[in-house]
Scaffold this active site. Structure first.
Site, PDB file in Angstrom:
ATOM      1  CB  SER A 288      -0.951   0.003   1.206  1.00  0.00           C
ATOM      2  OG  SER A 288      -0.220  -0.010   2.414  1.00  0.00           O
TER       3      SER A 288
ATOM      4  CE  LYS B 215      -3.474   1.311   4.976  1.00  0.00           C
ATOM      5  NZ  LYS B 215      -3.278   0.831   3.593  1.00  0.00           N
TER       6      LYS B 215
END
Length: 781
Positions: free
Chosen positions: A680, A723
């Site tokens: 990611s 996140k």
């Protein structure tokens, strides 16, 4: 038909009312006369011919009957003897002579006198009547033989009366123990043949009842005889064993009683009976005796038939879930759906839930809430570190110290066959030379197989299909695929800061005050202090660390109270450090972007999301890419892909095509002591390289995440909620996400969606356009 008058009866006779008795002609009967008018009647009759009329009263409860209370048909009786009893009553021996009908009462006081008409019996004297009489005599003899209290002389009398049907019918009718109204009907019946037929039907019914009763009695006596014989033999065996010093018979008797009380299923009862008989033949000092005794104890203690009754009230369930857990709306909704189906179809084979999430987010307590909502017992077994198949299936009885597996042990502890069973830490199962416990769980968690689960110790099937199984895990990767296929995975991603603040104020602080004896003290903590405690002293998605820190605060307050301070104790941000010391956790906040090559990336960690600034710099050299920050192979590959993309598209951003021949690039991810891996960071590294090579800084209010390909496509990543929450905590207002993660935005709290801007991208060109401060990047054709 012949009619014959046998006696000269006076036209008027004194009438004696009788209770509970019907007298038949030709049958001597003893009467107990106690009513005043009846005693006067008897004394008067003894002086005037001794002939009276005896009539049964219809209602035995009437103490002073009127003529309307008496039957219309009775008998003429001759008084043979009378006896005066000490209590004033008179005992009378009366012989019935002939049936009479009372036509009119001519005197009522001091006793009744009535006009009477004799009833002649209709005698046919044909073969049918004689056959009926003979059959009736034989039936009566059988009845007498089956009743020990009756004299054998009655049989002789019945035989002698076979040729005299009228006398036989009166004799049998007087001896029958039947209803008073039925006897009165027989007395009123003048046709001999009809009377014989009615008596035959009655005697047949009585005979059937007597024969059935005798069969039951014989069976009982046989069983009682066997029981007495067994008892006698057991007593002898007890004495012998006592002499030999082997006193185990008492235990055997106790086990037999437990076997009866247990009401086991047929198959299990047969096995237990065989084991018990083998145990009875064994001396109590033998090693096998203890093994057999323990085995029977397990069989008797297991809940083969006992089960809890479900109490599913969706309103009550919702209240329980809301009281126990803040947030987790999707999970609560799924549980309510599951319970709704169970209410409509009680025998449904429901899913096996597996709650997956970081530590401390409430996985175990969710299972307890489900048990409370269903009204069932709750059993929890920890599978962490279990690496022996026998822990699940049990040990064979041939081994020393053998025991059933944890499933059967949990059922014994619960006492019901349908508890809520929590398999905690299912992802931490191990395997070694003793077998794979995960493979043993395949049968336990399969609704099509677990109704005949076979524990090695019991060696008989036990039905597990009524159990509600719930598993918990911190991660799915370590669960074997075959086992994971049986589970319905429900993700618990952790609590937001807002949820933690509310939980701390409404649940954690009151509970800690109560546990530390401070519930009656005036102790409070302002909201800003709660937020400061959450941010500065905990770093977790769950609540365990938060609970510990509140416990520390309460202990400090308790010491102040014991030291003499009375309060009130209001804890603010300034006082927090005095209670807990210096701040433990320094969260990565929003940094000022001072130049190119610095980008805010978003990362997922086991304790939640983090903002991670990626730094890139260039230096003279022969070309090369240096990566630091303890990166895993996948993250190194993402960085290499980002560099290859930049080299292949250098001309589109006015980058010198030979920059990599004369310069080296160094990419660093902070917190180098912490291992990092995953794809990611690809978008973040690519943006950092573009910013470095073009000299254009990245906006300082943006953070990003996403995986990239060599063609510059942006692919979906996981952990979006964690996140985004980390970005929100750091003060970042815009987040760049892959367009394929658009569905994950629904999981974000409403206040986050309202206050932050989300840019969804499909390729790196869109990422660069949204994030580079100087928007002069040329898009590729």
């Amino acid at each position: 038909m012949a009619k014959k008058k046998k006696l000269d009866i006076p036209d008027q006779l004194p009438v004696l009312p009788m209770r509970n008795m019907v007298i038949f002609p030709g049958v001597p009967t003893q009467l107990l006369v106690g009513r005043d008018r009846s005693r006067e009647l008897i004394r008067s009759a003894m002086e005037q011919g001794r002939i009276i009329a005896a009539v049964t009263q219809r209602d035995i409860a009437v103490d002073d009957p009127a003529p309307s209370d008496l039957s219309r048909v009775g008998i003429v009786g001759l008084i043979h003897r009378t006896f005066d009893l000490p209590d004033g009553n008179i005992q009378v021996l009366l012989r019935g002579l002939q049936r009479v009908k009372l036509t009119k009462y001519v005197q009522k006081k001091p006793f009744f006198i009535a006009s009477v008409e004799t009833i002649e019996e209709e005698v046919s004297e044909d073969r049918e009547e004689l056959a009926l009489a003979q059959n009736l005599s034989q039936l009566f003899q059988k009845v007498v033989s089956l009743v020990p209290a009756l004299s054998d002389e009655l049989q002789v009398t019945a035989i002698n009366l076979e040729k005299q049907p009228p006398q036989l019918s009166n004799f049998v009718a007087s001896g029958l123990d039947i209803d008073l109204q039925e006897k009165q009907k027989l007395l009123e019946e003048s046709n001999i043949k009809t009377r014989l037929q009615a008596l035959t039907v009655t005697l047949n019914s009585e005979l059937a009842i007597l024969e059935m009763g005798n069969q039951i009695q014989a069976k009982i006596e046989q069983e009682m005889g066997q029981i007495q014989r067994d008892h006698y033999l057991r007593e002898q065996m007890r004495v012998i064993q006592k002499e030999l010093g082997e006193e185990g018979a008492g235990e055997i008797d106790e086990l037999r009683e437990r076997l009866v009380r247990a009401k086991l299923p047929t198959e299990v009862d047969e096995i237990a009976s065989r084991e018990l008989e083998k145990l009875a033949q064994m001396p109590s000092s033998a090693a096998e005796y203890t093994v057999g005794r323990t085995y029977l104890d397990w069989i008797f203690d297991l809940p083969w038939r006992a089960k809890s009754r479900d109490r599913i009230d969706l309103g009550r369930v919702r209240k329980i879930l809301d009281a126990d857990h803040k947030g987790l709306e999707k999970i609560k909704e799924r549980l309510l759906e599951y319970l709704s189906v169970r209410k409509l179809k009680k025998d449904t084979k429901g899913p096996i839930f597996c709650f997956v999430g970081p530590p401390g987010v409430g996985k175990t307590s969710l299972g307890q809430s489900i048990a409370r909502a269903l009204g069932r017992k709750f059993v929890r077994i920890s599978l962490g570190g279990v690496h022996d198949e026998s822990e699940i299936r049990g040990h064979r009885r041939t081994y020393v110290g053998a025991l059933p597996g944890r499933i059967i042990q949990g059922l014994r502890k619960a006492g019901t066959s349908n508890p809520v069973f929590m398999l905690d830490e299912i992802d931490k199962l191990g395997a070694d030379f003793r077998g794979d416990p995960a493979a043993a769980l395949l049968e336990v968690l399969d609704p099509e197989q677990n109704n005949t689960f076979a524990d090695h110790y019991l060696d008989m099937p036990f039905d597990l299909s009524k159990i509600v199984f719930i598993a918990t895990a911190n991660q799915l990767d370590t669960i074997p695929p075959a086992l994971r296929d049986r589970l319905e995975v429900i993700q618990l991603s952790g609590y937001t800061e807002e949820e933690k603040v509310e939980i701390a104020q409404s649940h954690i602080l009151p509970r800690q005050l109560a546990e530390h004896g401070l519930q009656r003290r005036r102790v409070s903590m302002v909201e800003k202090a709660v937020r400061a405690l959450i941010r500065g002293y905990t770093q977790e998605p769950g609540l365990r660390g938060l609970e510990r820190e509140f416990g520390r605060v309460c202990r400090k307050v308790a010491r102040q109270v014991v030291g003499g301070e009375k309060g009130p104790f209001e804890i603010g941000v300034e006082e927090l450090e005095g209670y807990l010391g210096s701040v433990k956790v320094l969260h990565t906040g929003r940094e000022e972007i001072t130049g190119p090559g610095l980008v805010a990336g978003l990362a997922w960690t086991p304790v939640g999301g983090e903002v991670m600034y990626v730094e890139a710099t260039r230096m003279k050299g022969r070309g090369g890419l240096t990566l630091t920050g303890q990166l895993g192979d996948v993250m190194r590959e993402s960085a290499q892909i980002a560099l290859s993309y930049m080299r292949s598209h250098a001309g589109e951003w006015d980058i010198a095509p030979d920059f990599f021949d004369t310069e080296e690039i160094h990419v660093h991810l902070p917190a180098g002591a912490i291992p990092k891996d995953g794809p990611s960071a690809g978008v973040t590294v690519a943006t950092a390289l573009l910013s470095l090579l073009t000299g254009r800084p990245v906006r300082d209010d943006i953070a990003m995440t996403g995986e990239i390909t060599l063609r510059g496509r942006v692919l979906a990543v996981g952990g979006v909620k964690e996140k985004v929450l980390a970005a929100h905590r750091a003060g970042i207002t815009q987040v760049i996400l892959p367009r394929r993660n658009e569905r994950d935005l629904d999981e974000l709290p409403p206040q986050i969606r309202r206050t932050m801007l989300f840019t969804l991208v499909e390729n790196l060109v869109e990422v660069f356009a949204a994030s580079i401060a100087e928007r002069t990047v040329r898009q590729a054709a």
